[in-house]
Design a protein around this motif. Structure first.
Motif, short mmCIF file in Angstrom:
data_model
loop_
_atom_site.label_atom_id
_atom_site.label_comp_id
_atom_site.label_asym_id
_atom_site.label_seq_id
_atom_site.Cartn_x
_atom_site.Cartn_y
_atom_site.Cartn_z
N ARG A 1 47.47 34.03 29.02
CA ARG A 1 46.03 33.80 28.82
C ARG A 1 45.25 33.95 30.11
O ARG A 1 44.14 34.52 30.14
CB ARG A 1 45.83 32.40 28.22
CG ARG A 1 44.38 32.03 27.96
CD ARG A 1 43.72 32.96 26.95
NE ARG A 1 42.30 32.67 26.77
CZ ARG A 1 41.34 33.06 27.62
NH1 ARG A 1 41.65 33.77 28.69
NH2 ARG A 1 40.09 32.75 27.39
N ALA A 2 45.81 33.47 31.22
CA ALA A 2 45.11 33.57 32.51
C ALA A 2 44.99 35.01 32.97
O ALA A 2 43.96 35.42 33.52
CB ALA A 2 45.85 32.74 33.55
N TRP A 3 46.03 35.79 32.74
CA TRP A 3 45.98 37.21 33.11
C TRP A 3 44.81 37.92 32.41
O TRP A 3 44.16 38.78 32.99
CB TRP A 3 47.30 37.91 32.76
CG TRP A 3 48.37 37.80 33.80
CD1 TRP A 3 49.51 37.03 33.76
CD2 TRP A 3 48.42 38.49 35.06
NE1 TRP A 3 50.25 37.21 34.90
CE2 TRP A 3 49.62 38.10 35.70
CE3 TRP A 3 47.58 39.40 35.68
CZ2 TRP A 3 49.98 38.59 36.95
CZ3 TRP A 3 47.94 39.90 36.92
CH2 TRP A 3 49.12 39.50 37.55
N LEU A 4 44.56 37.56 31.16
CA LEU A 4 43.47 38.18 30.41
C LEU A 4 42.14 38.00 31.13
O LEU A 4 41.37 38.96 31.27
CB LEU A 4 43.39 37.59 29.00
CG LEU A 4 42.17 38.00 28.17
CD1 LEU A 4 42.18 39.50 27.88
CD2 LEU A 4 42.11 37.19 26.87
N ASP A 5 41.85 36.79 31.58
CA ASP A 5 40.58 36.55 32.27
C ASP A 5 40.44 37.44 33.49
O ASP A 5 39.34 37.91 33.81
CB ASP A 5 40.48 35.07 32.68
CG ASP A 5 40.12 34.17 31.52
OD1 ASP A 5 39.57 34.66 30.52
OD2 ASP A 5 40.40 32.96 31.61
N SER A 6 41.56 37.67 34.19
CA SER A 6 41.49 38.48 35.40
C SER A 6 41.28 39.96 35.08
O SER A 6 40.33 40.58 35.57
CB SER A 6 42.77 38.30 36.23
OG SER A 6 42.70 39.07 37.41
N THR B 1 46.41 36.60 38.63
CA THR B 1 45.28 37.52 38.78
C THR B 1 45.79 38.87 39.26
O THR B 1 46.87 38.98 39.85
CB THR B 1 44.26 36.99 39.79
OG1 THR B 1 44.88 36.93 41.10
CG2 THR B 1 43.75 35.61 39.39
N LYS C 1 37.80 40.56 33.03
CA LYS C 1 36.51 40.08 33.51
C LYS C 1 36.23 40.35 34.98
O LYS C 1 35.07 40.26 35.41
CB LYS C 1 36.40 38.57 33.26
CG LYS C 1 36.33 38.21 31.77
CD LYS C 1 36.11 36.71 31.58
CE LYS C 1 35.88 36.36 30.12
NZ LYS C 1 35.62 34.91 29.94
N GLU C 2 37.25 40.68 35.76
CA GLU C 2 37.03 40.87 37.20
C GLU C 2 36.84 42.35 37.52
O GLU C 2 37.72 43.16 37.23
CB GLU C 2 38.22 40.31 37.99
CG GLU C 2 38.37 38.81 37.87
CD GLU C 2 39.64 38.28 38.51
OE1 GLU C 2 39.88 37.07 38.42
OE2 GLU C 2 40.40 39.09 39.09
N ALA D 1 41.62 36.62 23.19
CA ALA D 1 41.73 35.29 23.80
C ALA D 1 42.62 34.36 23.00
O ALA D 1 43.15 33.39 23.55
CB ALA D 1 40.34 34.68 23.97
N TRP E 1 36.85 39.80 21.78
CA TRP E 1 37.28 38.81 22.77
C TRP E 1 38.03 37.66 22.08
O TRP E 1 39.06 37.19 22.59
CB TRP E 1 36.10 38.28 23.56
CG TRP E 1 36.53 37.23 24.55
CD1 TRP E 1 36.38 35.89 24.45
CD2 TRP E 1 37.24 37.46 25.78
NE1 TRP E 1 36.95 35.25 25.54
CE2 TRP E 1 37.48 36.20 26.37
CE3 TRP E 1 37.69 38.62 26.42
CZ2 TRP E 1 38.15 36.06 27.58
CZ3 TRP E 1 38.36 38.47 27.62
CH2 TRP E 1 38.59 37.21 28.19
#
Length: 263
Positions: free
Chosen positions: A174-179, A63, A182-183, A131, A127
């Motif tokens: 992939r996890a970095w993208l969500d952070s 993150t 989206k944050e 994604a 997205w």
């Protein structure tokens, strides 16, 4: 033993600078700049975030907040009480998180095509493209081509995809993208009076000068925007000398600036 961000030091100058890479690359993203940096005025620490480069196998939450904490821990290890932060794209979000966590320690803030502190909402089709980029190299190539205006040679696009695949761990990517997408944390940085530079590329339709005006320039009271006419999203590769000149002129304008405070 505490995790230490892998890093390389360049220069020996009194103005300390930490440089953070973006989503598609490790610290080698900054390689085109290294030969021509002002090593007498500045000392740069160029880092690998968790999931990238020498930290490719490092466990973590992946993150922007964790990345900022890692940057601050590295500054502690280096003995840098105050320093400037440069971040490209996703790294621009990490850099702003550093400011949010420790505004008294940041001399100057630089975002190169930075993700805003609000995150980056995307329509469903976009997205899906982003994604799926962890497992589909073609998605990465389409993103690279689109964000550089469709102007770059096929061989460069292919090389950038190969580098991205080699230097990043897929699950972390992939996890970095969500952070970063989206944050949102703009409430934590609005009104901080740190001198802030945002550099955008005229060929980048995603993180454009207009987006910077709506976000960066509104949130940072002491901020300036420079648009590079011949660059897209990857100014380090596309226009390295112009980028160095803009960034180092901005950093050099700082004497011993006062710590950032809320306005």
């Amino acid at each position: 033993m505490a995790f230490v961000l892998p890093h390389a030091l360049h220069g020996s100058g009194p103005h300390k600078v930490i440089a953070v890479h973006g989503w598609f690359a490790d610290r080698s993203a900054y390689d085109p700049l290294l030969p021509d940096l002002d090593r007498d005025a500045f000392q740069y620490a160029v880092v690998d975030l968790r999931g990238y480069g020498e930290a490719k196998d490092a466990a973590g939450a992946y993150t922007t907040a964790e990345g900022a904490a890692d940057v601050l821990a590295l500054a502690d290890r280096l003995g840098w009480e105050r320093f400037s932060v440069v971040g490209h794209s996703m790294g621009g979000s990490v850099a702003q998180r550093v400011l949010a966590a420790a505004p008294h320690r940041v001399r100057r803030l630089v975002g190169v095509s930075p993700v805003p502190a609000s995150g980056l909402p995307m329509p469903p089709d976009q997205w899906e493209l982003f994604a799926g980029a962890d497992r589909t190299p073609l998605h990465r190539r389409i993103i690279l081509d689109t964000t550089t205006g469709g102007r770059r040679p096929a061989a460069w696009l292919d090389r950038m995809v190969r580098r991205s695949l080699a230097c990043s761990e897929a699950k972390a990517f992939r996890a970095w993208l969500d952070s970063w997408a989206k944050e949102g944390f703009q409430a934590e940085i609005e009104g901080l009076r740190v001198p802030a530079l945002v550099v955008t590329g005229a060929l980048d339709p995603a993180l454009s000068a207009e987006l910077a005006r709506q976000t960066w320039l509104r949130w940072y009271a002491d901020s300036v925007l420079v648009e590079l006419p011949a660059a897209g999203h990857y100014a380090m590769d596309e226009t390295p000398l112009e980028l160095i000149r803009v960034v180092e002129d901005f950093l050099r304008a700082d004497g011993d600036a006062e710590p950032a405070v809320a306005g």
